[in-house]
Design an enzyme around this catalytic site. Structure first.
Site, PDB file in Angstrom:
ATOM      1  N   ASP A   1      41.473  47.499  37.904  1.00 53.07           N
ATOM      2  CA  ASP A   1      40.619  47.566  37.112  1.00 53.07           C
ATOM      3  C   ASP A   1      40.410  49.325  36.321  1.00 53.07           C
ATOM      4  O   ASP A   1      40.538  50.255  37.534  1.00 53.07           O
ATOM      5  CB  ASP A   1      39.375  47.343  37.880  1.00 53.07           C
ATOM      6  CG  ASP A   1      39.255  45.991  38.155  1.00 53.07           C
ATOM      7  OD1 ASP A   1      40.134  45.197  37.556  1.00 53.07           O
ATOM      8  OD2 ASP A   1      38.146  45.841  38.283  1.00 53.07           O
TER       9      ASP A   1
ATOM     10  N   ASP B   1      32.146  33.338  35.588  1.00 57.20           N
ATOM     11  CA  ASP B   1      31.929  33.991  36.203  1.00 57.20           C
ATOM     12  C   ASP B   1      30.647  33.650  36.276  1.00 57.20           C
ATOM     13  O   ASP B   1      30.146  33.804  35.542  1.00 57.20           O
ATOM     14  CB  ASP B   1      31.959  35.801  35.958  1.00 57.20           C
ATOM     15  CG  ASP B   1      33.708  36.010  35.335  1.00 57.20           C
ATOM     16  OD1 ASP B   1      34.513  36.103  36.287  1.00 57.20           O
ATOM     17  OD2 ASP B   1      33.399  36.521  34.340  1.00 57.20           O
TER      18      ASP B   1
END
Length: 238
Positions: free
Chosen positions: A8, A129
Protein backbone atom coordinates in the site's frame (compact mmCIF):
# COMPACT_ATOMS: atom_id res chain seq x y z
CA UNK A 1 -5.30 -20.69 -4.86
CA UNK A 2 -3.03 -17.71 -5.46
CA UNK A 3 -1.26 -15.58 -2.85
CA UNK A 4 -0.96 -11.85 -3.39
CA UNK A 5 1.47 -10.02 -1.11
CA UNK A 6 0.37 -6.41 -0.69
CA UNK A 7 2.07 -3.05 -0.98
CA UNK A 8 0.00 0.00 0.00
CA UNK A 9 1.38 3.39 -0.99
CA UNK A 10 0.75 6.74 0.71
CA UNK A 11 2.85 9.81 -0.08
CA UNK A 12 5.23 7.54 -1.98
CA UNK A 13 5.90 5.30 1.03
CA UNK A 14 5.02 1.66 1.81
CA UNK A 15 2.51 1.79 4.65
CA UNK A 16 -0.25 -0.16 6.39
CA UNK A 17 -3.43 1.11 8.01
CA UNK A 18 -5.49 -0.29 10.88
CA UNK A 19 -9.12 -0.91 9.85
CA UNK A 20 -8.67 1.54 7.00
CA UNK A 21 -8.14 4.49 9.33
CA UNK A 22 -5.87 7.10 7.70
CA UNK A 23 -4.84 8.30 11.17
CA UNK A 24 -3.10 4.95 11.80
CA UNK A 25 -0.56 5.16 8.96
CA UNK A 26 2.53 3.10 9.73
CA UNK A 27 5.49 2.86 7.38
CA UNK A 28 6.39 -0.82 7.01
CA UNK A 29 9.15 -0.84 4.38
CA UNK A 30 11.68 1.54 2.85
CA UNK A 31 11.40 0.94 -0.88
CA UNK A 32 8.36 -0.22 -2.89
CA UNK A 33 10.53 -1.68 -5.64
CA UNK A 34 12.85 -3.52 -3.25
CA UNK A 35 9.86 -4.87 -1.33
CA UNK A 36 8.27 -6.10 -4.56
CA UNK A 37 11.53 -7.72 -5.67
CA UNK A 38 11.85 -9.48 -2.31
CA UNK A 39 8.36 -10.95 -2.77
CA UNK A 40 9.34 -12.07 -6.27
CA UNK A 41 12.53 -13.71 -5.02
CA UNK A 42 10.50 -15.65 -2.47
CA UNK A 43 8.38 -17.08 -5.28
CA UNK A 44 5.38 -14.76 -5.55
CA UNK A 45 3.93 -14.34 -9.03
CA UNK A 46 1.25 -11.81 -8.14
CA UNK A 47 1.24 -8.48 -6.31
CA UNK A 48 -1.63 -6.45 -4.87
CA UNK A 49 -0.97 -2.71 -4.80
CA UNK A 50 -3.13 0.10 -3.44
CA UNK A 51 -2.85 3.84 -3.96
CA UNK A 52 -4.14 5.14 -0.61
CA UNK A 53 -3.88 8.76 -1.72
CA UNK A 54 -5.93 7.88 -4.77
CA UNK A 55 -8.50 6.01 -2.69
CA UNK A 56 -9.01 9.12 -0.60
CA UNK A 57 -8.96 11.86 -3.22
CA UNK A 58 -9.27 10.15 -6.62
CA UNK A 59 -5.87 11.32 -7.93
CA UNK A 60 -2.98 9.28 -9.35
CA UNK A 61 -0.12 11.04 -7.57
CA UNK A 62 1.78 7.76 -6.99
CA UNK A 63 1.47 6.41 -10.53
CA UNK A 64 5.22 6.47 -11.22
CA UNK A 65 5.80 3.99 -8.38
CA UNK A 66 3.29 1.49 -9.74
CA UNK A 67 4.64 1.70 -13.28
CA UNK A 68 8.21 1.30 -12.02
CA UNK A 69 7.30 -1.86 -10.08
CA UNK A 70 5.50 -3.22 -13.16
CA UNK A 71 8.50 -2.48 -15.36
CA UNK A 72 11.25 -3.72 -13.05
CA UNK A 73 9.65 -6.93 -11.76
CA UNK A 74 8.00 -9.97 -13.35
CA UNK A 75 5.05 -9.76 -10.95
CA UNK A 76 1.50 -9.66 -12.24
CA UNK A 77 0.12 -6.56 -10.54
CA UNK A 78 -3.44 -5.77 -9.56
CA UNK A 79 -3.85 -2.12 -8.61
CA UNK A 80 -6.62 -0.27 -6.80
CA UNK A 81 -7.21 3.13 -5.26
CA UNK A 82 -8.71 6.13 -6.97
CA UNK A 83 -9.39 4.49 -10.34
CA UNK A 84 -12.74 6.12 -11.03
CA UNK A 85 -12.81 6.84 -14.77
CA UNK A 86 -11.96 5.21 -18.08
CA UNK A 87 -8.80 7.29 -18.56
CA UNK A 88 -7.23 6.21 -15.26
CA UNK A 89 -8.07 2.54 -15.83
CA UNK A 90 -6.87 2.55 -19.43
CA UNK A 91 -3.64 4.36 -18.53
CA UNK A 92 -2.63 1.66 -16.05
CA UNK A 93 -3.82 -1.29 -18.16
CA UNK A 94 -1.87 -0.03 -21.16
CA UNK A 95 1.30 0.62 -19.16
CA UNK A 96 2.11 -2.71 -17.55
CA UNK A 97 -0.53 -3.20 -14.85
CA UNK A 98 -2.23 -6.59 -15.25
CA UNK A 99 -5.57 -5.74 -13.62
CA UNK A 100 -7.19 -2.70 -12.05
CA UNK A 101 -9.57 -2.67 -9.11
CA UNK A 102 -12.67 -0.49 -9.12
CA UNK A 103 -14.15 0.16 -5.69
CA UNK A 104 -16.21 3.31 -5.29
CA UNK A 105 -17.04 3.25 -9.01
CA UNK A 106 -18.87 -0.07 -8.66
CA UNK A 107 -21.39 1.62 -6.36
CA UNK A 108 -21.51 5.10 -7.82
CA UNK A 109 -20.96 4.43 -11.51
CA UNK A 110 -21.85 0.85 -12.53
CA UNK A 111 -21.96 1.96 -16.17
CA UNK A 112 -18.22 2.66 -15.95
CA UNK A 113 -17.63 -0.90 -14.73
CA UNK A 114 -19.79 -2.25 -17.55
CA UNK A 115 -17.93 -0.22 -20.19
CA UNK A 116 -14.52 -1.27 -18.86
CA UNK A 117 -15.50 -4.95 -18.65
CA UNK A 118 -16.65 -4.75 -22.27
CA UNK A 119 -13.27 -3.31 -23.26
CA UNK A 120 -10.88 -5.15 -20.94
CA UNK A 121 -12.83 -8.26 -19.87
CA UNK A 122 -11.14 -10.14 -17.00
CA UNK A 123 -8.60 -7.36 -16.41
CA UNK A 124 -11.23 -5.48 -14.39
CA UNK A 125 -11.60 -6.40 -10.71
CA UNK A 126 -14.26 -5.00 -8.42
CA UNK A 127 -13.26 -4.29 -4.84
CA UNK A 128 -16.11 -4.75 -2.37
CA UNK A 129 -15.23 -3.31 1.03
CA UNK A 130 -17.81 -3.77 3.77
CA UNK A 131 -18.46 -3.00 7.40
CA UNK A 132 -21.06 -5.27 9.04
CA UNK A 133 -21.98 -6.47 5.56
CA UNK A 134 -22.67 -2.97 4.18
CA UNK A 135 -20.52 -1.55 1.39
CA UNK A 136 -18.22 1.43 2.08
CA UNK A 137 -16.77 3.78 -0.56
CA UNK A 138 -14.34 6.70 -1.00
CA UNK A 139 -11.39 5.04 0.73
CA UNK A 140 -13.80 3.53 3.29
CA UNK A 141 -14.87 6.99 4.44
CA UNK A 142 -18.48 6.81 3.15
CA UNK A 143 -21.11 4.25 4.11
CA UNK A 144 -23.73 3.04 1.63
CA UNK A 145 -27.05 1.23 2.04
CA UNK A 146 -25.92 -1.61 -0.22
CA UNK A 147 -25.39 -5.16 1.05
CA UNK A 148 -22.13 -6.76 -0.13
CA UNK A 149 -23.88 -9.82 -1.59
CA UNK A 150 -26.32 -7.67 -3.56
CA UNK A 151 -23.45 -5.67 -5.05
CA UNK A 152 -21.58 -8.89 -5.92
CA UNK A 153 -24.64 -10.18 -7.79
CA UNK A 154 -25.00 -6.88 -9.63
CA UNK A 155 -21.34 -7.06 -10.69
CA UNK A 156 -21.75 -10.67 -11.81
CA UNK A 157 -24.66 -9.60 -14.05
CA UNK A 158 -22.38 -6.96 -15.62
CA UNK A 159 -19.76 -9.61 -16.42
CA UNK A 160 -17.16 -8.96 -13.72
CA UNK A 161 -14.98 -12.04 -13.20
CA UNK A 162 -12.98 -11.10 -10.07
CA UNK A 163 -13.93 -9.55 -6.73
CA UNK A 164 -11.61 -8.54 -3.90
CA UNK A 165 -13.70 -8.81 -0.76
CA UNK A 166 -12.54 -6.96 2.37
CA UNK A 167 -14.15 -6.90 5.79
CA UNK A 168 -12.93 -3.47 6.91
CA UNK A 169 -13.27 -4.36 10.60
CA UNK A 170 -10.63 -7.07 10.06
CA UNK A 171 -8.22 -5.16 7.86
CA UNK A 172 -4.80 -4.63 9.41
CA UNK A 173 -5.82 -6.31 12.67
CA UNK A 174 -4.12 -9.72 12.26
CA UNK A 175 -7.27 -11.15 13.90
CA UNK A 176 -8.15 -13.61 11.15
CA UNK A 177 -10.37 -13.19 8.06
CA UNK A 178 -14.17 -13.08 8.16
CA UNK A 179 -14.63 -16.68 7.02
CA UNK A 180 -18.42 -16.51 7.29
CA UNK A 181 -18.85 -13.55 4.93
CA UNK A 182 -16.20 -14.91 2.55
CA UNK A 183 -17.97 -18.27 2.38
CA UNK A 184 -21.30 -16.50 1.78
CA UNK A 185 -20.05 -14.40 -1.12
CA UNK A 186 -18.09 -17.30 -2.60
CA UNK A 187 -21.23 -19.46 -2.60
CA UNK A 188 -23.63 -16.78 -3.83
CA UNK A 189 -21.80 -15.81 -7.04
CA UNK A 190 -19.65 -17.60 -9.62
CA UNK A 191 -17.11 -14.77 -9.64
CA UNK A 192 -13.57 -15.60 -8.46
CA UNK A 193 -13.22 -14.23 -4.92
CA UNK A 194 -9.97 -12.79 -3.56
CA UNK A 195 -10.00 -12.63 0.25
CA UNK A 196 -8.61 -9.58 2.01
CA UNK A 197 -8.45 -8.35 5.58
CA UNK A 198 -7.29 -9.90 8.83
CA UNK A 199 -5.02 -12.65 7.50
CA UNK A 200 -2.56 -13.41 10.28
CA UNK A 201 -0.93 -16.82 9.98
CA UNK A 202 -0.68 -20.06 8.04
CA UNK A 203 -3.85 -21.42 9.68
CA UNK A 204 -5.78 -18.58 8.05
CA UNK A 205 -4.33 -19.54 4.66
CA UNK A 206 -5.38 -23.16 5.22
CA UNK A 207 -8.89 -22.10 6.28
CA UNK A 208 -9.30 -19.95 3.17
CA UNK A 209 -8.05 -22.76 0.97
CA UNK A 210 -10.83 -24.96 2.41
CA UNK A 211 -13.37 -22.31 1.40
CA UNK A 212 -12.07 -22.65 -2.17
CA UNK A 213 -11.56 -18.92 -2.70
CA UNK A 214 -9.50 -17.96 -5.73
CA UNK A 215 -6.90 -15.83 -3.95
CA UNK A 216 -5.69 -14.33 -0.68
CA UNK A 217 -4.12 -10.91 -0.10
CA UNK A 218 -1.48 -10.83 2.64
CA UNK A 219 -0.22 -7.51 3.94
CA UNK A 220 0.49 -6.76 7.57
CA UNK A 221 1.11 -10.44 8.37
CA UNK A 222 4.14 -10.42 6.06
CA UNK A 223 5.53 -7.16 7.42
CA UNK A 224 5.02 -8.23 11.05
CA UNK A 225 6.43 -11.71 10.34
CA UNK A 226 3.37 -13.57 11.63
CA UNK A 227 3.12 -15.30 8.24
CA UNK A 228 5.87 -16.73 6.04
CA UNK A 229 5.25 -15.89 2.38
CA UNK A 230 7.18 -18.99 1.36
CA UNK A 231 4.97 -21.21 3.53
CA UNK A 232 1.78 -19.47 2.32
CA UNK A 233 2.78 -20.04 -1.31
CA UNK A 234 3.46 -23.70 -0.55
CA UNK A 235 0.05 -24.26 1.09
CA UNK A 236 -1.70 -22.43 -1.75
CA UNK A 237 -0.08 -24.71 -4.36
CA UNK A 238 -0.91 -27.98 -2.56
Amino acid sequence: MIILPAIDIKNGKCVRLYKGDFNTVEQVAESPIETALSFQRTGAQYLHMVDLDGAKDGTQSNQDIFLKVAKETDLRIELGGGIRDINAASFYLENGIERVILGSAAVKNPKLVKDLVKEYHDRIIVGIDAMHGMVQTEGWLDASEINYIDLAKEMEAIGVQYIVYTDISKDGTLSGPNLYELEMINNQVDIKIIASGGISNIEDIKALKKLNVYGVICGKSLYKNTLSLEEALKVARE
